[in-house]
Write a protein that holds these residues in place. Structure first.
Motif, PDB file in Angstrom:
ATOM      1  N   VAL A  94      31.313   9.868  62.084  1.00  0.00           N
ATOM      2  CA  VAL A  94      31.140  10.976  61.136  1.00  0.00           C
ATOM      3  C   VAL A  94      30.731  12.254  61.881  1.00  0.00           C
ATOM      4  N   ALA A  95      29.815  12.111  62.849  1.00  0.00           N
ATOM      5  CA  ALA A  95      29.402  13.274  63.645  1.00  0.00           C
ATOM      6  C   ALA A  95      30.576  13.852  64.428  1.00  0.00           C
ATOM      7  N   ASP A  96      31.417  12.987  64.968  1.00  0.00           N
ATOM      8  CA  ASP A  96      32.593  13.459  65.711  1.00  0.00           C
ATOM      9  C   ASP A  96      33.556  14.226  64.812  1.00  0.00           C
ATOM     10  N   LEU A  97      33.764  13.721  63.605  1.00  0.00           N
ATOM     11  CA  LEU A  97      34.666  14.401  62.671  1.00  0.00           C
ATOM     12  C   LEU A  97      34.118  15.769  62.279  1.00  0.00           C
ATOM     13  N   LEU A  98      32.801  15.867  62.122  1.00  0.00           N
ATOM     14  CA  LEU A  98      32.178  17.153  61.808  1.00  0.00           C
ATOM     15  C   LEU A  98      32.402  18.152  62.934  1.00  0.00           C
ATOM     16  N   LEU A  99      32.303  17.681  64.172  1.00  0.00           N
ATOM     17  CA  LEU A  99      32.550  18.558  65.319  1.00  0.00           C
ATOM     18  C   LEU A  99      34.014  18.984  65.386  1.00  0.00           C
ATOM     19  N   LEU A 100      34.925  18.073  65.103  1.00  0.00           N
ATOM     20  CA  LEU A 100      36.343  18.418  65.111  1.00  0.00           C
ATOM     21  C   LEU A 100      36.665  19.492  64.073  1.00  0.00           C
ATOM     22  N   LEU A 101      36.015  19.423  62.917  1.00  0.00           N
ATOM     23  CA  LEU A 101      36.241  20.433  61.887  1.00  0.00           C
ATOM     24  C   LEU A 101      35.718  21.801  62.307  1.00  0.00           C
ATOM     25  N   ALA A 102      34.644  21.834  63.110  1.00  0.00           N
ATOM     26  CA  ALA A 102      34.043  23.109  63.507  1.00  0.00           C
ATOM     27  C   ALA A 102      34.770  23.776  64.672  1.00  0.00           C
ATOM     28  N   LEU A 103      35.477  23.002  65.492  1.00  0.00           N
ATOM     29  CA  LEU A 103      36.091  23.566  66.700  1.00  0.00           C
ATOM     30  C   LEU A 103      37.123  24.659  66.417  1.00  0.00           C
ATOM     31  N   PRO A 104      38.036  24.519  65.430  1.00  0.00           N
ATOM     32  CA  PRO A 104      39.007  25.606  65.211  1.00  0.00           C
ATOM     33  C   PRO A 104      38.354  26.946  64.890  1.00  0.00           C
ATOM     34  N   PHE A 105      37.255  26.946  64.130  1.00  0.00           N
ATOM     35  CA  PHE A 105      36.558  28.200  63.817  1.00  0.00           C
ATOM     36  C   PHE A 105      35.979  28.826  65.084  1.00  0.00           C
ATOM     37  N   LYS A 106      35.439  27.971  65.965  1.00  0.00           N
ATOM     38  CA  LYS A 106      34.883  28.490  67.218  1.00  0.00           C
ATOM     39  C   LYS A 106      35.967  29.110  68.085  1.00  0.00           C
ATOM     40  N   VAL A 107      37.122  28.463  68.164  1.00  0.00           N
ATOM     41  CA  VAL A 107      38.220  28.969  68.989  1.00  0.00           C
ATOM     42  C   VAL A 107      38.700  30.325  68.463  1.00  0.00           C
ATOM     43  N   LEU A 108      38.890  30.430  67.151  1.00  0.00           N
ATOM     44  CA  LEU A 108      39.351  31.696  66.569  1.00  0.00           C
ATOM     45  C   LEU A 108      38.340  32.811  66.795  1.00  0.00           C
ATOM     46  N   LYS A 109      37.062  32.493  66.648  1.00  0.00           N
ATOM     47  CA  LYS A 109      36.029  33.509  66.844  1.00  0.00           C
ATOM     48  C   LYS A 109      35.948  33.937  68.312  1.00  0.00           C
ATOM     49  N   ASP A 110      36.011  32.966  69.236  1.00  0.00           N
ATOM     50  CA  ASP A 110      35.886  33.292  70.660  1.00  0.00           C
ATOM     51  C   ASP A 110      37.079  34.088  71.166  1.00  0.00           C
ATOM     52  N   LEU A 111      38.249  33.856  70.596  1.00  0.00           N
ATOM     53  CA  LEU A 111      39.426  34.624  71.002  1.00  0.00           C
ATOM     54  C   LEU A 111      39.407  36.040  70.453  1.00  0.00           C
ATOM     55  N   GLY A 112      38.559  36.293  69.444  1.00  0.00           N
ATOM     56  CA  GLY A 112      38.476  37.618  68.848  1.00  0.00           C
ATOM     57  C   GLY A 112      39.625  37.942  67.928  1.00  0.00           C
ATOM     58  N   VAL A 113      40.352  36.920  67.467  1.00  0.00           N
ATOM     59  CA  VAL A 113      41.509  37.158  66.597  1.00  0.00           C
ATOM     60  C   VAL A 113      41.192  36.845  65.142  1.00  0.00           C
ATOM     61  N   ALA A 114      40.012  36.314  64.867  1.00  0.00           N
ATOM     62  CA  ALA A 114      39.647  35.965  63.488  1.00  0.00           C
ATOM     63  C   ALA A 114      39.226  37.220  62.729  1.00  0.00           C
ATOM     64  N   PRO A 115      39.449  37.249  61.417  1.00  0.00           N
ATOM     65  CA  PRO A 115      38.912  38.346  60.609  1.00  0.00           C
ATOM     66  C   PRO A 115      37.392  38.385  60.721  1.00  0.00           C
ATOM     67  N   TRP A 116      36.835  39.558  60.444  1.00  0.00           N
ATOM     68  CA  TRP A 116      35.390  39.724  60.569  1.00  0.00           C
ATOM     69  C   TRP A 116      34.625  38.731  59.698  1.00  0.00           C
ATOM     70  N   SER A 117      35.093  38.515  58.482  1.00  0.00           N
ATOM     71  CA  SER A 117      34.393  37.593  57.586  1.00  0.00           C
ATOM     72  C   SER A 117      34.395  36.172  58.132  1.00  0.00           C
ATOM     73  N   LEU A 118      35.493  35.785  58.799  1.00  0.00           N
ATOM     74  CA  LEU A 118      35.556  34.439  59.375  1.00  0.00           C
ATOM     75  C   LEU A 118      34.641  34.325  60.590  1.00  0.00           C
ATOM     76  N   MET A 119      34.495  35.391  61.354  1.00  0.00           N
ATOM     77  CA  MET A 119      33.586  35.381  62.495  1.00  0.00           C
ATOM     78  C   MET A 119      32.139  35.235  62.028  1.00  0.00           C
ATOM     79  N   VAL A 120      31.803  35.950  60.964  1.00  0.00           N
ATOM     80  CA  VAL A 120      30.448  35.824  60.414  1.00  0.00           C
ATOM     81  C   VAL A 120      30.236  34.419  59.845  1.00  0.00           C
ATOM     82  N   PHE A 121      31.280  33.882  59.188  1.00  0.00           N
ATOM     83  CA  PHE A 121      31.190  32.521  58.650  1.00  0.00           C
ATOM     84  C   PHE A 121      30.934  31.520  59.769  1.00  0.00           C
TER      85      PHE A 121
END
Length: 370
Positions: A94-121
């Motif tokens: 369950v912990a691994d699945l939670l981490l897998l769900l969070a990784l795409p948001f981190k990648v989008l934020k780190d690349l700087g291509v996510a909308p501002w609201s998604l970066m804040v999220f």
């Protein structure tokens, strides 16, 4: 260096120009590769856990213990035949699945291509979820290692530490403790700052948020220290038992198996989590502005990101741990992959024996209460 800033107000010119997260491209590529490599294994793990439960129900039905008009519910029977190790392994998944769900948001934020609201999220929610999953994995890996040692020490069975009810209660305590520590980071008020490409999550925090963040780091480090002590103690005692059983061939065999499994899991634990915690404390000083030198802050940030990526590698190790430590899981995988089934050799018999042993134990308990 781009002219954007991590702080909109209340900071000096030097601090405004100190952008620490403008070199995240290589990390993002590695996170994408990690996600691609680990997703199939974890998806297969989910399927195998579900299949192993169905297989156990089918075995019990063949023996006539479920499916009768007066018989127990199938889910209740499978629950009775679970072991504490399976409870901890399931929570680790369950912990691994939670981490897998969070990784795409981190990648989008780190690349700087996510909308501002998604970066804040990401800063408010998915980044916190990432750390919840990280420390849940630490706790459950430590519990798995300790439980593995207790399984091999028959004289400790009287302590009742391996009861399924105790394992479930302990797992619930771990999740509640982590939520109690982490959730305030999601709900505390944040500052409104100027839209910028390279957003530093700490720049969104108010003074209260930074103080709670520091407390969170301290409490999670304490959790890691206690988990590490349990890992070292269990591994050390297992090796001591291995060395002390040289004159007993049977004991030597069982002690060798236990020591090998403990060594594999403990090695994955040390490789994944120790480097991150070496860097975590000084990096927190940079986040809370105790360390203000820009070059030092940049180096600490890169060190934190490098070791955090190393910590996320346990997503690839954990399916191997499930395969090695949970016989019903191993039996399901071997039934799916022909090459594994053909080359299983004598290892298949212990898997089937372990699964049958659980069925027999449940059968005896149900027949005694009939």
């Amino acid at each position: 260096m781009p002219p954007s800033s991590n702080f909109s107000s209340g900071a000096g010119e030097q601090e405004e120009r100190c952008i620490v997260n403008d070199q995240m491209g290589p990390f993002s590529v590695l996170y994408i590769l990690l996600f691609i490599a680990s997703f199939p294994g974890n998806l297969l793990s989910v399927w195998a856990f579900v299949c192993s439960a169905r297989t156990q129900v089918a075995l019990l039905r063949v023996r006539g213990l479920v499916g009768r008009g007066h018989g127990p519910d199938a889910c209740a029977v499978v629950s009775q035949q679970q072991r504490s190790s399976s409870v901890y392994l399931l929570n680790l998944l369950v912990a691994d699945l939670l981490l897998l769900l969070a990784l795409p948001f981190k990648v989008l934020k780190d690349l700087g291509v996510a909308p501002w609201s998604l970066m804040v999220f990401h800063c408010q929610a998915s980044a916190v979820s990432l750390y919840i999953s990280l420390y849940a994995s630490i706790a459950f890996l430590a519990l798995i290692i300790t439980d593995r040692y207790l399984q091999d020490c028959h004289h400790l069975h009287s302590l009742r530490l391996q009861e399924v009810g105790f394992a479930r209660l302990l797992s619930l305590v771990v999740w509640l403790l982590l939520l109690l520590i982490m959730v305030p980071n999601m709900v505390l008020p944040i500052r409104h700052i100027q839209v910028q490409r390279y957003l530093s999550c700490s720049s969104l925090k108010t003074d209260l948020g930074l103080h709670w963040h520091s407390l969170t780091v301290f409490l999670c480090t304490a959790l890691f220290a206690n988990a590490s002590a349990a890992v070292l103690l269990s591994s050390g005692l297992a090796f001591r038992r291995l060395l002390g059983g040289r004159g007993d061939p049977g004991l030597q065999r069982s002690a060798r198996r236990a020591a090998a499994s403990l060594t594999a899991v403990a090695a994955a634990y040390v490789l994944s989590f120790v480097p991150y915690h070496v860097v975590r404390a000084p990096y927190t000083l940079a986040q809370t502005k105790v360390i203000t030198d820009c070059d030092t802050r940049r180096q600490l940030f890169l060190g934190k990101e490098s070791t955090l990526l190393l910590s996320a590698l346990h997503l690839c190790f954990d399916p191997l741990i499930f395969f090695y430590l949970y016989p019903p899981f191993r039996a399901v995988i071997r039934s799916l992959v022909p090459c594994v089934r053909q080359h299983a050799g004598s290892d298949t018999e212990p898997d089937e024996q372990a699964a049958e042993e659980m069925v027999q134990q449940t059968s005896a308990e149900l027949e005694a209460t009939a």
